[in-house]
Design a protein around this motif. Sequence first.
Motif, PDB file in Angstrom:
ATOM      1  N   SER A 156     -29.830 -22.962 -16.329  1.00  0.00           N
ATOM      2  CA  SER A 156     -28.749 -23.521 -17.138  1.00  0.00           C
ATOM      3  C   SER A 156     -29.113 -23.660 -18.609  1.00  0.00           C
ATOM      4  CB  SER A 156     -28.338 -24.899 -16.590  1.00  0.00           C
ATOM      5  OG  SER A 156     -27.248 -25.428 -17.311  1.00  0.00           O
ATOM      6  N   THR A 157     -30.313 -24.170 -18.928  1.00  0.00           N
ATOM      7  CA  THR A 157     -30.670 -24.416 -20.329  1.00  0.00           C
ATOM      8  C   THR A 157     -30.594 -23.135 -21.138  1.00  0.00           C
ATOM      9  OG1 THR A 157     -32.125 -26.213 -19.624  1.00  0.00           O
ATOM     10  CG2 THR A 157     -32.423 -25.368 -21.848  1.00  0.00           C
ATOM     11  N   THR A 158     -31.242 -22.097 -20.656  1.00  0.00           N
ATOM     12  CA  THR A 158     -31.065 -20.742 -21.176  1.00  0.00           C
ATOM     13  C   THR A 158     -30.472 -19.934 -20.032  1.00  0.00           C
ATOM     14  OG1 THR A 158     -33.002 -20.961 -22.613  1.00  0.00           O
ATOM     15  CG2 THR A 158     -32.186 -18.738 -22.194  1.00  0.00           C
ATOM     16  N   PRO A 159     -29.148 -19.753 -20.020  1.00  0.00           N
ATOM     17  CA  PRO A 159     -28.489 -19.184 -18.836  1.00  0.00           C
ATOM     18  C   PRO A 159     -29.031 -17.820 -18.419  1.00  0.00           C
ATOM     19  CG  PRO A 159     -26.875 -20.155 -20.316  1.00  0.00           C
ATOM     20  CD  PRO A 159     -28.180 -20.155 -21.052  1.00  0.00           C
ATOM     21  N   LYS A 160     -29.483 -17.768 -17.163  1.00  0.00           N
ATOM     22  CA  LYS A 160     -29.981 -16.532 -16.577  1.00  0.00           C
ATOM     23  C   LYS A 160     -29.633 -16.523 -15.097  1.00  0.00           C
ATOM     24  CE  LYS A 160     -34.122 -16.305 -19.528  1.00  0.00           C
ATOM     25  NZ  LYS A 160     -35.614 -16.330 -19.492  1.00  0.00           N
ATOM     26  N   CYS A 161     -29.820 -15.353 -14.484  1.00  0.00           N
ATOM     27  CA  CYS A 161     -29.673 -15.228 -13.041  1.00  0.00           C
ATOM     28  C   CYS A 161     -30.743 -14.291 -12.519  1.00  0.00           C
ATOM     29  CB  CYS A 161     -28.287 -14.699 -12.672  1.00  0.00           C
ATOM     30  SG  CYS A 161     -28.054 -14.447 -10.886  1.00  0.00           S
ATOM     31  N   TYR A 162     -31.271 -14.644 -11.351  1.00  0.00           N
ATOM     32  CA  TYR A 162     -32.242 -13.797 -10.675  1.00  0.00           C
ATOM     33  C   TYR A 162     -31.743 -13.498  -9.265  1.00  0.00           C
ATOM     34  CZ  TYR A 162     -35.452 -15.208 -14.379  1.00  0.00           C
ATOM     35  OH  TYR A 162     -36.040 -15.433 -15.603  1.00  0.00           O
TER      36      TYR A 162
ATOM     37  N   ASP B 130     -34.350  -9.227 -12.095  1.00  0.00           N
ATOM     38  CA  ASP B 130     -33.414  -9.712 -13.103  1.00  0.00           C
ATOM     39  C   ASP B 130     -31.993  -9.263 -12.807  1.00  0.00           C
ATOM     40  OD1 ASP B 130     -35.443 -10.929 -14.549  1.00  0.00           O
ATOM     41  OD2 ASP B 130     -35.815  -9.129 -15.753  1.00  0.00           O
ATOM     42  N   VAL B 131     -31.051 -10.132 -13.146  1.00  0.00           N
ATOM     43  CA  VAL B 131     -29.626  -9.810 -13.054  1.00  0.00           C
ATOM     44  C   VAL B 131     -29.024  -9.967 -14.440  1.00  0.00           C
ATOM     45  CG1 VAL B 131     -27.398 -10.485 -12.083  1.00  0.00           C
ATOM     46  CG2 VAL B 131     -29.458 -10.539 -10.660  1.00  0.00           C
ATOM     47  N   THR B 132     -28.233  -8.996 -14.847  1.00  0.00           N
ATOM     48  CA  THR B 132     -27.577  -9.051 -16.153  1.00  0.00           C
ATOM     49  C   THR B 132     -26.277  -9.840 -16.038  1.00  0.00           C
ATOM     50  OG1 THR B 132     -28.500  -6.911 -16.777  1.00  0.00           O
ATOM     51  CG2 THR B 132     -26.594  -7.701 -18.028  1.00  0.00           C
ATOM     52  N   MET B 133     -26.104 -10.845 -16.886  1.00  0.00           N
ATOM     53  CA  MET B 133     -24.866 -11.629 -16.919  1.00  0.00           C
ATOM     54  C   MET B 133     -24.708 -12.208 -18.313  1.00  0.00           C
ATOM     55  SD  MET B 133     -25.788 -15.176 -14.925  1.00  0.00           S
ATOM     56  CE  MET B 133     -25.159 -16.398 -16.072  1.00  0.00           C
ATOM     57  N   PRO B 134     -23.501 -12.692 -18.667  1.00  0.00           N
ATOM     58  CA  PRO B 134     -23.293 -13.259 -20.003  1.00  0.00           C
ATOM     59  C   PRO B 134     -24.241 -14.413 -20.286  1.00  0.00           C
ATOM     60  CG  PRO B 134     -21.196 -12.875 -18.911  1.00  0.00           C
ATOM     61  CD  PRO B 134     -22.257 -12.658 -17.880  1.00  0.00           C
ATOM     62  N   ALA B 135     -24.862 -14.393 -21.454  1.00  0.00           N
ATOM     63  CA  ALA B 135     -25.846 -15.415 -21.816  1.00  0.00           C
ATOM     64  C   ALA B 135     -25.206 -16.749 -22.159  1.00  0.00           C
ATOM     65  CB  ALA B 135     -26.673 -14.921 -23.006  1.00  0.00           C
ATOM     66  N   THR B 136     -23.880 -16.800 -22.179  1.00  0.00           N
ATOM     67  CA  THR B 136     -23.176 -18.045 -22.531  1.00  0.00           C
ATOM     68  C   THR B 136     -22.723 -18.821 -21.303  1.00  0.00           C
ATOM     69  OG1 THR B 136     -21.094 -16.825 -22.684  1.00  0.00           O
ATOM     70  CG2 THR B 136     -22.363 -17.115 -24.724  1.00  0.00           C
ATOM     71  N   VAL B 137     -22.886 -18.252 -20.116  1.00  0.00           N
ATOM     72  CA  VAL B 137     -22.368 -18.873 -18.891  1.00  0.00           C
ATOM     73  C   VAL B 137     -23.497 -19.616 -18.173  1.00  0.00           C
ATOM     74  CG1 VAL B 137     -21.212 -18.486 -16.694  1.00  0.00           C
ATOM     75  CG2 VAL B 137     -20.613 -17.086 -18.676  1.00  0.00           C
ATOM     76  N   ALA B 138     -23.470 -20.950 -18.257  1.00  0.00           N
ATOM     77  CA  ALA B 138     -24.478 -21.776 -17.588  1.00  0.00           C
ATOM     78  C   ALA B 138     -23.915 -22.248 -16.250  1.00  0.00           C
ATOM     79  CB  ALA B 138     -24.848 -22.959 -18.463  1.00  0.00           C
ATOM     80  N   VAL B 139     -24.398 -21.664 -15.165  1.00  0.00           N
ATOM     81  CA  VAL B 139     -23.850 -21.927 -13.840  1.00  0.00           C
ATOM     82  C   VAL B 139     -24.411 -23.238 -13.287  1.00  0.00           C
ATOM     83  CG1 VAL B 139     -23.690 -21.083 -11.470  1.00  0.00           C
ATOM     84  CG2 VAL B 139     -23.492 -19.483 -13.384  1.00  0.00           C
ATOM     85  N   GLN B 140     -23.506 -24.110 -12.808  1.00  0.00           N
ATOM     86  CA  GLN B 140     -23.889 -25.406 -12.256  1.00  0.00           C
ATOM     87  C   GLN B 140     -23.763 -25.453 -10.735  1.00  0.00           C
ATOM     88  OE1 GLN B 140     -24.999 -27.742 -14.696  1.00  0.00           O
ATOM     89  NE2 GLN B 140     -24.809 -25.791 -15.800  1.00  0.00           N
ATOM     90  N   LYS B 141     -22.852 -24.679 -10.178  1.00  0.00           N
ATOM     91  CA  LYS B 141     -22.613 -24.691  -8.732  1.00  0.00           C
ATOM     92  C   LYS B 141     -21.950 -23.383  -8.345  1.00  0.00           C
ATOM     93  CE  LYS B 141     -19.970 -27.211  -5.153  1.00  0.00           C
ATOM     94  NZ  LYS B 141     -19.056 -28.363  -4.895  1.00  0.00           N
TER      95      LYS B 141
ATOM     96  N   ALA C 158     -17.602 -20.285  -9.091  1.00  0.00           N
ATOM     97  CA  ALA C 158     -18.663 -20.930  -9.859  1.00  0.00           C
ATOM     98  C   ALA C 158     -18.091 -22.006 -10.781  1.00  0.00           C
ATOM     99  CB  ALA C 158     -19.425 -19.901 -10.686  1.00  0.00           C
ATOM    100  N   LEU C 159     -18.769 -23.151 -10.801  1.00  0.00           N
ATOM    101  CA  LEU C 159     -18.526 -24.179 -11.810  1.00  0.00           C
ATOM    102  C   LEU C 159     -19.530 -23.929 -12.919  1.00  0.00           C
ATOM    103  CD1 LEU C 159     -17.133 -26.885 -12.646  1.00  0.00           C
ATOM    104  CD2 LEU C 159     -19.026 -28.051 -11.482  1.00  0.00           C
ATOM    105  N   VAL C 160     -19.038 -23.715 -14.139  1.00  0.00           N
ATOM    106  CA  VAL C 160     -19.917 -23.278 -15.229  1.00  0.00           C
ATOM    107  C   VAL C 160     -19.660 -24.097 -16.490  1.00  0.00           C
ATOM    108  CG1 VAL C 160     -19.855 -20.928 -14.289  1.00  0.00           C
ATOM    109  CG2 VAL C 160     -18.323 -21.546 -16.180  1.00  0.00           C
ATOM    110  N   ILE C 161     -20.651 -24.044 -17.381  1.00  0.00           N
ATOM    111  CA  ILE C 161     -20.487 -24.588 -18.732  1.00  0.00           C
ATOM    112  C   ILE C 161     -20.552 -23.420 -19.703  1.00  0.00           C
ATOM    113  CG2 ILE C 161     -21.348 -26.182 -20.480  1.00  0.00           C
ATOM    114  CD1 ILE C 161     -22.797 -27.702 -18.281  1.00  0.00           C
ATOM    115  N   ILE C 162     -19.511 -23.306 -20.532  1.00  0.00           N
ATOM    116  CA  ILE C 162     -19.459 -22.273 -21.574  1.00  0.00           C
ATOM    117  C   ILE C 162     -19.199 -22.970 -22.902  1.00  0.00           C
ATOM    118  CG2 ILE C 162     -18.330 -20.177 -22.392  1.00  0.00           C
ATOM    119  CD1 ILE C 162     -17.506 -19.589 -19.531  1.00  0.00           C
TER     120      ILE C 162
END
Length: 302
Positions: free
Chosen positions: A158-164, A177-188, A199-203
């Motif tokens: 979440s702090t630096t949004p990433k996905c693995y 690594d998974v490529t996804m928008p760097a602005t989408v911080a996934v919470q759930k 997904a519940l996200v913070i943008i």
Amino acid sequence: VGLSTHSRAPNLNKIQMISASIGFATGIDGTLLKTTDGGANWVHIATGVTQEFTKMCFKDGFTGIALSATGKLWKITYDSPNWSVTQVSTAGTYKDIYFYNISAGYGYAVGNSGYLAKIDMSAAQPVKKLLNSKVIPEDFTAVGCCSTSTTTLYLFTSTTPKCYKVDVTGDNATFSDVTMPATVAVQKVVFNSSTDFAALVIITGQWKIQKGTISGSTITYTDLSNGVTTYIDMDYDGTLLYGLKNNGTTDVVYKATGLTTLTLFSSVNLDLTGVNAAYVPFVCGSSGKLLNLNIGIVNTSA
């Protein structure tokens, strides 16, 4: 809709219905409530724990796992005539739990410093950290997988949004690594299939609900929020998607069929915190509030 307030539950934050009749709600100070009649009545279960339970999952009416605000995992069991609550994580600070087979009690937990563990509620050691789970020293905030692809996980930071993407073999985890928008911080996340999830996200400071679509090693997102930027929880049962918006004075429940744009379902002057979609749609909140979204006023007992 039907509202009830449980006098012995000052603040609730999560609710789960595991069938049309059985459900649980958790909250601060080790609060645990149970219903066996579809939410018409709720009884208080003494846990002897002062931890705040922030997330939980029960596989049946007698065995569950709860995550506390301190990042510890607890096993909750009933051995007639008593309930017991035991800490089952010995290391790490966990942030999320996800169960791909609820009735069997199989799932995963993720947390700070790259912690990733298997959960088996029936095992002698219910929480087992994967051997090389810390090769990625990230602070994970969410984990999910499809019920038909249970050894392929997606872990989110979440702090630096990433996905693995994580492939699990035995007690080993292989990260990619998974490529996804760097602005989408996934919470759930709640997975619908091996290729899409809610997904519940913070943008940029706004709390939204999105549909995530997986294609190879890339995730793209489609907004389902209907202009709302203050969602606090969401849940999806494979058919109905619910989103809970907190306005400070008026809470609003949004609803959609499938992973489509949410629309207004109900407005209530309550301080709500959590929503359940499966079997019986419920929301819960502060001051012991339990709101059944389908039926009339319900009663509670101590």
